[in-house]
Design a protein around this motif. Structure first.
Motif, short mmCIF file in Angstrom:
data_model
loop_
_atom_site.label_atom_id
_atom_site.label_comp_id
_atom_site.label_asym_id
_atom_site.label_seq_id
_atom_site.Cartn_x
_atom_site.Cartn_y
_atom_site.Cartn_z
N LYS A 1 0.81 -1.22 0.00
CA LYS A 1 0.00 0.00 0.00
C LYS A 1 0.85 1.27 0.00
CE LYS A 1 -3.96 -2.24 1.92
NZ LYS A 1 -5.12 -2.19 2.76
N THR B 1 0.34 -0.27 -11.75
CA THR B 1 -1.07 -0.18 -12.14
C THR B 1 -1.85 0.81 -11.27
OG1 THR B 1 -1.66 -2.02 -10.69
CG2 THR B 1 -1.11 -2.55 -13.00
N GLU B 2 -1.26 1.26 -10.18
CA GLU B 2 -1.94 2.23 -9.31
C GLU B 2 -1.78 3.63 -9.89
OE1 GLU B 2 -3.86 1.74 -6.55
OE2 GLU B 2 -3.64 -0.38 -7.03
N THR C 1 -8.43 8.02 -7.38
CA THR C 1 -7.46 6.92 -7.42
C THR C 1 -8.08 5.75 -8.17
OG1 THR C 1 -8.24 6.03 -5.30
CG2 THR C 1 -6.37 7.55 -5.22
N THR C 2 -7.23 4.81 -8.61
CA THR C 2 -7.73 3.66 -9.35
C THR C 2 -8.12 2.51 -8.42
OG1 THR C 2 -5.46 2.95 -9.71
CG2 THR C 2 -6.55 4.14 -11.52
N SER C 3 -7.87 2.65 -7.13
CA SER C 3 -8.31 1.63 -6.17
C SER C 3 -8.90 2.32 -4.96
CB SER C 3 -7.15 0.71 -5.77
OG SER C 3 -6.14 1.46 -5.11
N ASN C 4 -9.73 1.58 -4.24
CA ASN C 4 -10.38 2.10 -3.04
C ASN C 4 -9.53 1.71 -1.82
OD1 ASN C 4 -11.94 2.75 -0.84
ND2 ASN C 4 -13.80 1.79 -1.62
N PRO C 5 -8.82 2.66 -1.21
CA PRO C 5 -7.97 2.31 -0.08
C PRO C 5 -8.75 1.92 1.17
CG PRO C 5 -7.95 4.67 -0.43
CD PRO C 5 -8.74 4.07 -1.55
#
Length: 184
Positions: free
Chosen positions: A9, A130-131, A178-182
């Protein structure tokens, strides 16, 4: 060492892009798309971007408060800035530096004629594999006119500080994606 550390992360942003368009240009359907129709790309950018949020906080007290801490605080709205340093003569860079001005043929070359603090939209993106992370400003302006150094020691560049303005849509001045949900 923490037993909760998760290196997957942690991010080292390795690359990025920046784009500009006329003020009020809507956010693209996919802010991370390979190309953004209607947006001019900045070319080379030195050492990434800097996004700051500052807010004035005034402590308020009452006469009989002996706690050693404020009784309440008064907070002003956050004021953000985005700093970047393009190192090319891309259309986006020149349009930003001209502040609504123009380039005209003159004296056997081209004269750069500065304008008056033109407003524009801005997208900046950074990548780590990829992030991805992106920031969108619907309406902003160049905070100050950057200095220009040509000294034979370094690549020519312009340290730009962009001040977001309240968007006409009534949304947030700086929006982050962002491309992901933290939190998932």
């Amino acid at each position: 060492m923490s037993t909760y550390a998760d290196s997957s992360k942690a991010r080292v942003w390795e690359d990025g892009d920046a784009f500009r368009a006329p003020a009020g240009t809507a956010i693209p359907a996919n802010i991370f798309a390979a190309s953004l129709s209607g947006w001019d790309a900045y070319g080379g950018i030195r050492a990434g971007f800097k996004v700051t949020q500052d807010r004035q906080v005034d402590p308020l007290d009452i006469w009989n408060n002996k706690s050693g801490a404020a009784y309440k605080t008064k907070k002003q709205p956050p004021v953000g800035t985005i700093a970047l340093e393009p190192v090319d003569n891309s259309k986006a860079t020149i349009l930003t530096l001209l502040r609504g001005g123009s380039v005209s043929a003159a004296a056997g070359g081209y004269e750069h004629i500065a304008g008056d603090d033109e407003e524009f939209a801005l997208i900046i993106r950074v990548y780590d594999g990829t992030e991805q992370k992106a920031y969108y400003i619907e309406k902003g302006e160049l905070a100050s006119i950057p200095e220009e150094t040509m000294d034979g020691e370094d690549i020519e560049g312009w340290p730009l500080e962009i001040s977001p303005l309240a968007p006409d849509s009534g949304g947030k001045a700086i929006r982050k994606f962002t491309t992901s949900n933290p939190l998932a």
